[in-house]
Structure formats: structure tokens, C-alpha cells
Design a protein around this motif. Structure first.
Motif, PDB file in Angstrom:
ATOM      1  N   VAL A 104       3.279   8.035  -9.914  1.00 43.65           N
ATOM      2  CA  VAL A 104       3.279   6.698  -9.244  1.00 43.65           C
ATOM      3  C   VAL A 104       2.089   6.468  -8.553  1.00 43.65           C
ATOM      4  O   VAL A 104       1.398   5.536  -9.151  1.00 43.65           O
ATOM      5  N   TYR A 105       0.596   7.366  -9.030  1.00 48.80           N
ATOM      6  CA  TYR A 105      -0.483   6.538  -8.258  1.00 48.80           C
ATOM      7  C   TYR A 105      -0.985   5.816  -9.432  1.00 48.80           C
ATOM      8  O   TYR A 105      -1.466   4.997  -9.286  1.00 48.80           O
ATOM      9  N   ASP A 106      -0.802   6.814 -10.500  1.00 48.48           N
ATOM     10  CA  ASP A 106      -2.121   5.851 -11.680  1.00 48.48           C
ATOM     11  C   ASP A 106      -0.500   4.422 -12.316  1.00 48.48           C
ATOM     12  O   ASP A 106      -1.154   3.366 -12.322  1.00 48.48           O
ATOM     13  N   ASN A 107       0.578   4.435 -11.698  1.00 48.22           N
ATOM     14  CA  ASN A 107       1.101   3.009 -11.551  1.00 48.22           C
ATOM     15  C   ASN A 107       1.056   2.055 -10.786  1.00 48.22           C
ATOM     16  O   ASN A 107       0.511   0.722 -11.556  1.00 48.22           O
ATOM     17  N   VAL A 108       0.370   2.864  -9.800  1.00 42.65           N
ATOM     18  CA  VAL A 108      -0.018   1.423  -8.971  1.00 42.65           C
ATOM     19  C   VAL A 108      -1.649   0.716  -9.149  1.00 42.65           C
ATOM     20  O   VAL A 108      -1.730   0.271  -9.087  1.00 42.65           O
ATOM     21  N   LEU A 128      -3.801   3.922  -2.091  1.00 42.01           N
ATOM     22  CA  LEU A 128      -3.138   4.638  -0.985  1.00 42.01           C
ATOM     23  C   LEU A 128      -3.036   3.969   0.048  1.00 42.01           C
ATOM     24  O   LEU A 128      -2.301   4.239   0.332  1.00 42.01           O
ATOM     25  N   LEU A 129      -3.984   2.614  -0.217  1.00 45.09           N
ATOM     26  CA  LEU A 129      -3.871   1.689   0.951  1.00 45.09           C
ATOM     27  C   LEU A 129      -2.433   0.544   0.874  1.00 45.09           C
ATOM     28  O   LEU A 129      -1.228   0.734   1.227  1.00 45.09           O
ATOM     29  N   LYS A 130      -2.202   0.738  -0.586  1.00 48.27           N
ATOM     30  CA  LYS A 130      -1.278  -0.113  -0.920  1.00 48.27           C
ATOM     31  C   LYS A 130      -0.486   0.409  -0.830  1.00 48.27           C
ATOM     32  O   LYS A 130       1.227  -0.106  -0.609  1.00 48.27           O
ATOM     33  N   LEU A 131      -0.449   2.023  -1.449  1.00 48.77           N
ATOM     34  CA  LEU A 131       1.016   2.630  -1.377  1.00 48.77           C
ATOM     35  C   LEU A 131       1.441   2.879   0.424  1.00 48.77           C
ATOM     36  O   LEU A 131       2.643   2.784   0.276  1.00 48.77           O
ATOM     37  N   GLN A 132       0.635   3.072   1.264  1.00 49.05           N
ATOM     38  CA  GLN A 132       0.673   2.900   2.229  1.00 49.05           C
ATOM     39  C   GLN A 132       1.592   2.047   3.098  1.00 49.05           C
ATOM     40  O   GLN A 132       2.698   1.914   3.809  1.00 49.05           O
ATOM     41  N   ALA A 133       1.766   0.953   2.462  1.00 46.98           N
ATOM     42  CA  ALA A 133       1.745  -0.460   3.004  1.00 46.98           C
ATOM     43  C   ALA A 133       3.170  -0.388   2.625  1.00 46.98           C
ATOM     44  O   ALA A 133       4.185  -0.751   3.837  1.00 46.98           O
ATOM     45  N   VAL A 134       3.590   0.364   1.316  1.00 44.29           N
ATOM     46  CA  VAL A 134       4.801   0.477   1.362  1.00 44.29           C
ATOM     47  C   VAL A 134       5.404   1.818   1.870  1.00 44.29           C
ATOM     48  O   VAL A 134       6.746   2.177   1.460  1.00 44.29           O
ATOM     49  N   GLY A 135       4.864   2.273   2.671  1.00 43.99           N
ATOM     50  CA  GLY A 135       5.695   3.788   3.043  1.00 43.99           C
ATOM     51  C   GLY A 135       5.410   4.801   2.197  1.00 43.99           C
ATOM     52  O   GLY A 135       6.293   5.592   2.352  1.00 43.99           O
ATOM     53  N   LEU A 136       5.172   4.888   1.150  1.00 43.78           N
ATOM     54  CA  LEU A 136       5.054   5.647  -0.257  1.00 43.78           C
ATOM     55  C   LEU A 136       3.525   6.153  -0.046  1.00 43.78           C
ATOM     56  O   LEU A 136       3.361   6.700  -1.608  1.00 43.78           O
ATOM     57  N   ARG A 153      11.191   0.579  -6.580  1.00 51.65           N
ATOM     58  CA  ARG A 153      10.836  -1.079  -6.219  1.00 51.65           C
ATOM     59  C   ARG A 153       9.928  -0.796  -5.820  1.00 51.65           C
ATOM     60  O   ARG A 153       8.879  -1.725  -5.438  1.00 51.65           O
ATOM     61  N   ARG A 154       9.950   0.039  -4.442  1.00 53.68           N
ATOM     62  CA  ARG A 154       8.409  -0.006  -3.814  1.00 53.68           C
ATOM     63  C   ARG A 154       7.946   0.173  -4.339  1.00 53.68           C
ATOM     64  O   ARG A 154       6.322  -0.650  -3.892  1.00 53.68           O
ATOM     65  N   VAL A 155       7.239   1.310  -5.387  1.00 51.72           N
ATOM     66  CA  VAL A 155       6.363   1.178  -5.699  1.00 51.72           C
ATOM     67  C   VAL A 155       5.996   0.319  -6.918  1.00 51.72           C
ATOM     68  O   VAL A 155       4.681   0.244  -6.693  1.00 51.72           O
ATOM     69  N   ALA A 156       6.941  -0.446  -7.570  1.00 53.53           N
ATOM     70  CA  ALA A 156       6.844  -1.397  -8.032  1.00 53.53           C
ATOM     71  C   ALA A 156       6.378  -2.479  -7.106  1.00 53.53           C
ATOM     72  O   ALA A 156       5.576  -3.576  -7.799  1.00 53.53           O
ATOM     73  N   LEU A 157       6.149  -2.980  -6.042  1.00 55.84           N
ATOM     74  CA  LEU A 157       6.063  -3.436  -5.111  1.00 55.84           C
ATOM     75  C   LEU A 157       4.719  -3.066  -5.067  1.00 55.84           C
ATOM     76  O   LEU A 157       3.760  -4.350  -4.907  1.00 55.84           O
ATOM     77  N   ALA A 158       3.938  -2.003  -4.275  1.00 54.07           N
ATOM     78  CA  ALA A 158       2.375  -1.532  -4.376  1.00 54.07           C
ATOM     79  C   ALA A 158       1.784  -1.928  -5.986  1.00 54.07           C
ATOM     80  O   ALA A 158       0.719  -2.516  -5.640  1.00 54.07           O
ATOM     81  N   ARG A 159       2.750  -1.794  -6.752  1.00 48.54           N
ATOM     82  CA  ARG A 159       1.632  -2.432  -8.531  1.00 48.54           C
ATOM     83  C   ARG A 159       1.666  -3.982  -8.284  1.00 48.54           C
ATOM     84  O   ARG A 159       0.447  -4.271  -9.042  1.00 48.54           O
ATOM     85  N   ALA A 160       2.647  -4.336  -7.930  1.00 41.94           N
ATOM     86  CA  ALA A 160       2.645  -5.780  -7.669  1.00 41.94           C
ATOM     87  C   ALA A 160       1.703  -6.533  -7.435  1.00 41.94           C
ATOM     88  O   ALA A 160       0.837  -7.539  -7.867  1.00 41.94           O
ATOM     89  N   ILE A 161       1.054  -5.917  -6.144  1.00 40.17           N
ATOM     90  CA  ILE A 161       0.155  -6.800  -5.507  1.00 40.17           C
ATOM     91  C   ILE A 161      -1.207  -6.307  -5.008  1.00 40.17           C
ATOM     92  O   ILE A 161      -2.161  -6.130  -4.314  1.00 40.17           O
ATOM     93  N   SER A 162      -1.299  -5.250  -6.087  1.00 37.64           N
ATOM     94  CA  SER A 162      -3.133  -4.166  -6.015  1.00 37.64           C
ATOM     95  C   SER A 162      -3.677  -4.884  -5.961  1.00 37.64           C
ATOM     96  O   SER A 162      -5.052  -5.089  -5.978  1.00 37.64           O
ATOM     97  N   LEU A 163      -3.510  -6.202  -6.652  1.00 38.68           N
ATOM     98  CA  LEU A 163      -4.549  -7.120  -7.359  1.00 38.68           C
ATOM     99  C   LEU A 163      -5.126  -8.138  -6.397  1.00 38.68           C
ATOM    100  O   LEU A 163      -6.056  -9.149  -6.535  1.00 38.68           O
ATOM    101  N   ASP A 164      -4.273  -8.035  -5.066  1.00 37.51           N
ATOM    102  CA  ASP A 164      -3.938  -9.385  -4.572  1.00 37.51           C
ATOM    103  C   ASP A 164      -3.844 -10.513  -4.562  1.00 37.51           C
ATOM    104  O   ASP A 164      -4.290 -11.389  -4.891  1.00 37.51           O
ATOM    105  N   PRO A 165      -2.709 -10.702  -5.630  1.00 35.81           N
ATOM    106  CA  PRO A 165      -2.267 -11.749  -6.768  1.00 35.81           C
ATOM    107  C   PRO A 165      -1.928 -12.893  -6.334  1.00 35.81           C
ATOM    108  O   PRO A 165      -1.724 -12.341  -4.459  1.00 35.81           O
ATOM    109  N   ALA A 166      -2.479 -14.158  -5.903  1.00 30.53           N
ATOM    110  CA  ALA A 166      -2.227 -15.190  -5.357  1.00 30.53           C
ATOM    111  C   ALA A 166      -0.358 -15.914  -5.415  1.00 30.53           C
ATOM    112  O   ALA A 166       0.148 -16.318  -4.443  1.00 30.53           O
ATOM    113  N   ILE A 167      -0.038 -15.044  -6.331  1.00 28.90           N
ATOM    114  CA  ILE A 167       0.971 -15.479  -6.329  1.00 28.90           C
ATOM    115  C   ILE A 167       2.325 -14.269  -6.714  1.00 28.90           C
ATOM    116  O   ILE A 167       1.530 -13.562  -7.441  1.00 28.90           O
ATOM    117  N   VAL A 168       3.604 -14.168  -6.474  1.00 31.86           N
ATOM    118  CA  VAL A 168       4.229 -12.626  -6.300  1.00 31.86           C
ATOM    119  C   VAL A 168       5.462 -13.306  -6.306  1.00 31.86           C
ATOM    120  O   VAL A 168       5.957 -14.475  -6.011  1.00 31.86           O
TER     121      VAL A 168
END
Lengths: 275, 260
Positions: A104-108, A128-136, A153-168
Motif C-alpha cells: 500500500v505504501y509503495d503504491n501511494v 502517510l498524510l495521504k493515507l491518513q486522509a483516507v483513514g488507512l 479503492r481508498r488506497v487508489a484514491l490516496a494514490r490518485a491525489i498523491s501529487l495534488d493533481p489539478a483534476i481528479v
């Protein structure tokens, strides 16, 4: 990483047509997706909602028409430019699409490691902050095969926002989730959109959840946008097609039967199934 | 009749398009290979999966094939009183033909099918799409390291196969059949030429490695992302690779040894 442009819409789709084989998926679709809002693209299954996300992400090419993201025509970019545009986009796939050979860590951490030169301890903090945001945060050492569907799906969400994208972009985020997981995802999508101020695009046919978070909705059917507006406007719309979808009626302009051949005629035809 | 011509035309066009896509994939992944810093760990991991994990099947098969060659060679040569030449026969057969060909066939079955299934499953579970959307080219990240690992592993595996095979042949001929050790090795040393035999064998193995890995990776990358699609792609990898290896072996042999 954010895109600085003051115009109202971040994605501008003009005259989009797309077909798979002989089947026309989109016919002259026009859409303007507002910046910083949660936009939902809804419609019955098979109307090409996921295809639309793939067209926006440049994974598919339209037959005609154009898709501009902040003024850049996605399908005129070189392969290299397209990949750098995608660094500013995050996508949550229906299946999660986590890399099964990574924890999970490496995915994010993956998008951050690939696209930045940050030192490891800083990457650790971000992950860790992104995983904290999704509670995992506590699940960081698990492998994807050890996660439930909702957690994946929550891990995938943490990964999708890991670079603070402009569009999700969220592809059917609620499908196949239990009521609690759906509630968690609704809360997360709303919270993340507010906290990061990015543009969210949700493709879904879960009316209740989507209506509760969307600022703007496009309703697709039969290759066209049949209605668009705020959730309240769409609920009041009394067009037959819109009413059928919003109220979940089994029959209407979208027929219950796939083909209109007469049943009796079909039954009396002597043709064998494999002919 | 017209339908048959149309079907033939369609399938020819499909095959041509597929050949074009495979060429494009090969070119793009070789040109776009990642920087050495990124590539090296990925490449090592793939060499481990493709090469090191194939060692058991290669060593065991090499040993038995060498032993069989020793035994068969002896029973034929003894009729002519030239059983001392069995070392030469075992070595030349292995180095020129059997090591590259049998290794490539085993490699297609062991590593090629695994490559196709792995990449196909990555496609089916949207991992390739998700890499693309993260802004990472799957041709660089997934395809290129696997291609290079195959190109590198295959010749090394073939050399190991030949060495173990010769050892198996020696074991049978010297220890069991009682051929004089000195003449076994001396005959071999006199008749096996480094550039003519060993190098040509390695060249063959490299060519087979390129072809088998290319077919395997392309079949996975281009498969229909369903369970049925992956199963068909895996089968196609083994069938196409085996046929390509056997066909190419003839062409290469004719080019290398045809004028003797």
C-alpha cells in the motif's frame, strides 16, 4: 503542479464523436467542465461514461472533435507532452488498479517517486498524510491482495491525489461498495475536493450518492448530453428520458428489451442459434 | 466463395495490422527505455524472474539431454569402432543445435508464457492504464525491462544448457560406458571451433531470445483483456514462439553452416 488559469471551465469538449467498430458511442458531444467544482457525468450503463474519461485522459482518440484541458488540445500533444499533462491529473479506476507487486505504501509513493526528486523522508511524510486522509495509515504495510474492495479503492484514491493533481477523475467510485464504504467515499471525495481545491469529475450511475456531492451534472444517453444542470434542476426536469433515469424506472425511452423484434415472430423462426 | 475470400482478406489484414503494432511496440520500448538509474533495478528483477528462475528446468533438461546424447552416440559410433568420438558428437550437437533450440523452446514455455500472462493480467486489471494515467509510459516501465531481460537471459541460459549437457554426456560416456577420458575431451577440443561453433550457437540463442521475448511481451500487451483473451494469448505465445524458433533455426543454420 496546479494549473493557473482564471477561465471558468477547465475542460472544454467540443463536437466530440467516437465510435467502437460500427457502434457510435458519442455523437457531437459538447461539454464544459467547471473549474474547482465536482462535476458528475451520469447515464445508463453502456453510454460510454468511462470511455469519456479515457478520451479526456488521452488514452483513446476521438473520431472528430476536440478536448481541451486548460487550452491544450489533449489529442494534439506529443506522447511526451501527454505524459507530462497526466502528471496533473489523477484517476481513480473502477477496480482500484493498484500495482499488485507493491505494498500500500509503495503504491501511494509510486507517483511521487517517479515524478519528483524529493528525499525519502519527505516522501514518507506525504504518503502517510495521504493515507491518513483516507483513514488507512495503519494499512501501509499490507499488500493489495490483503485489502477489501472498499479499502483498495481508498488506497487508489490516496494514490490518485498523491501529487495534488489539478483534476481528479473518479470512474464509478461507488459501484459494488457496501453502504458504509459508499458513505466513506462520498465524505472523502467531498472533503478532498474542498481541501485541495481541485476539479473533480465523477462518472457514476449511483443517483443518491452522486446527487449528494455533485455541483453540476451532465446526463448522457444514446451518445448525447440529454440534460445538464445542478442536481436540483435535474430532479425537477420532466423530460421522459431524464425522469426515467433519475427515478430509476425500468421501462421508458431507454427500452427494457434490447431488441425490438416481435417475440412471436422470433419464436417461430426456424433458424438455429449458431446459424 | 465470396465470403471465404472476404474472411481470408480480413484475417490477412488483421495479421498485418498486428505485425505492425508489434513492430511499433518493439521500437518504442527500445527507444524509450528508461534512464539507467531507473532501468537497472527493474532489469535485475526481471532477469531474476525470467533467467534465474528458469535455471532449474534448463539445468535438468540439459543434463538429461546430454546423457541421452552420450548413450545414443556411443551405441551408433561403437559399430564403427569410433566410440572415442562421442565427446565431439555430444559437444557439436549441443553447441550448434540443441542448446539454443531446446533452451528457446523451454524458455518460451517457462518464461514466455509467464510474461504474456503477467502483462495480460496487468492490462485486464487496468494496471497498465493506471500507469499511463499516472504519467508513466508502460512501454518504458513494464515492457522495456522485460524485453532486455529476455535478450540477456536467453544466451546465458543456452550456454549453461550446453555446459551441463556436455557434463551429462561425459558422465555417461566416461563413468558408465568406460570411454577413455583423455580421448573424450581431446576429440572435443580439437573439433569444436570457438567462432564457428560456440559463437554461432550463442548468436542463434540471442536471436531466439529476441524473437521469443518479443512475441511473449507483445501477446500480453495486445491481448483482449479478459480471462479468455489472456488464455488465448498465452497459448499463442508458446505456439508462435516454438514455430518461429524452429523455422529461424533452419534459416540460421543454412546461413552459418550451409557452405560447408
Amino acid at each position: 503542479m496546479s494549473m493557473h488559469n482564471s477561465s471558468e471551465s477547465i475542460i472544454d469538449i467540443q463536437g466530440l464523436s467516437f465510435s467502437r467498430g460500427t457502434r457510435k458511442i458519442f455523437r457531437n458531444v459538447n461539454m464544459e467542465i467547471p473549474r474547482g467544482k465536482i462535476t458528475a457525468i451520469m447515464g445508463p450503463s453502456g453510454t460510454g461514461k468511462t470511455t469519456l474519461l479515457k478520451l479526456i485522459g488521452g488514452q483513446l482518440r476521438p473520431d472528430t472533435g476536440q478536448i481541451k484541458i486548460d487550452g491544450e488540445d489533449v489529442h494534439r500533444l506529443s506522447r511526451q507532452q501527454l505524459f507530462s499533462l497526466r502528471e496533473r491529473m489523477g484517476m481513480l479506476f473502477q477496480s482500484g488498479a493498484l500495482f499488485t507487486d507493491m505494498s500500500v505504501y509503495d503504491n501511494v509513493a509510486f507517483p511521487i517517486k517517479v515524478h519528483t526528486d524529493l528525499p525519502d523522508d519527505m516522501i514518507r511524510d506525504i504518503v502517510l498524510l495521504k493515507l491518513q486522509a483516507v483513514g488507512l495509515r495503519g494499512a501501509r504495510d499490507l499488500m493489495p491482495s490483503e485489502l477489501s474492495g472498499g479499502m483498495a479503492r481508498r488506497v487508489a484514491l490516496a494514490r490518485a491525489i498523491s501529487l495534488d493533481p489539478a483534476i481528479v477523475m473518479y470512474d464509478e467510485p461507488f459501484t459494488g461498495q457496501d453502504p458504509i464504504a459508499k458513505g466513506v467515499l462520498v465524505k472523502l471525495i467531498r472533503m478532498i475536493n474542498k481541501a485541495l481545491g481541485h476539479t473533480s469529475i465523477i462518472v457514476s450511475h449511483d443517483i443518491q450518492e452522486t446527487l449528494s456531492i455533485a455541483d453540476h451534472i451532465f446526463l448522457l444517453s444514446d451518445g448525447h448530453v440529454i440534460a445538464s444542470g445542478t442536481p436540483a434542476q435535474l430532479l425537477k426536469d420532466d423530460t421522459e428520458q431524464v425522469k426515467q433515469f433519475m427515478q430509476g424506472l425500468p421501462d421508458g425511452p431507454v427500452p427494457f428489451h434490447f431488441s425490438d423484434d416481435d417475440l412471436l415472430q422470433d419464436l417461430y423462426t426456424q433458424e438455429s442459434p449458431n446459424a | 466463395m465470396l465470403d471465404q475470400i472476404a474472411t481470408l482478406g480480413r484475417s490477412t489484414l488483421d495479421r498485418l495490422a498486428s505485425a505492425g503494432r508489434s513492430g511499433q511496440m518493439l521500437w518504442q520500448s527500445l527507444v524509450a527505455a528508461p534512464t539507467p538509474v531507473v532501468m537497472f533495478p527493474l532489469l535485475l528483477k526481471q532477469i531474476y524472474f525470467i533467467g534465474v528462475l528458469s535455471l532449474v528446468i534448463i539445468i535438468v533438461s540439459g543434463l538429461f539431454i546430454g546423457m541421452v546424447l552420450g548413450l545414443q552416440g556411443y551405441t551408433i559410433l561403437v559399430d564403427y569402432g569410433s566410440e572415442q568420438a562421442v565427446g565431439q558428437m555430444v559437444a557439436l550437437t549441443l553447441v550448434r543445435e540443441l542448446a539454443p533450440v531446446v533452451t528457446a523452446l523451454l524458455f518460451a514455455g517457462r518464461a514466455g508464457s509467464a510474461l504474456t500472462a503477467e502483462i495480460g493480467l496487468m492490462k485486464a486489471t487496468e494496471q497498465l492504464s493506471s500507469l499511463e494515467m499516472i504519467g508513466v509510459d508502460p512501454l518504458r516501465r513494464i515492457v522495456a525491462p522485460r524485453l532486455w531481460a529476455g535478450f540477456i537471459s536467453m544466451p546465458i541460459l543456452a550456454v549453461i544448457f550446453a555446459m551441463v549437457g556436455i557434463f551429462g554426456g561425459a558422465l555417461i560416456s566416461i563413468e558408465w560406458l568406460g570411454i577413455f577420458e583423455g580421448s573424450f575431451w581431446a576429440n572435443m577440443q580439437n573439433s569444436v571451433d570457438f567462432s564457428g561453433d560456440v559463437l554461432n550457437g550463442v548468436i542463434k540463442a540471442f536471436v531466439f531470445g529476441v524473437v521469443v521475448t518479443w512475441i511473449a511481451v507483445f501477446q500480453g500487451y495486445d491481448c483482449v483483456p479478459t480471462s479468455e483473451g489472456i488464455s488465448q494469448a498465452t497459448t499463442r505465445t508458446v505456439v508462435y514462439s516454438s514455430l518461429a524458433v524452429l523455422g529461424l533455426d533452419f534459416v540460421l543454420t543454412a546461413l552459418m553452416f550451409g557452405d560447408i
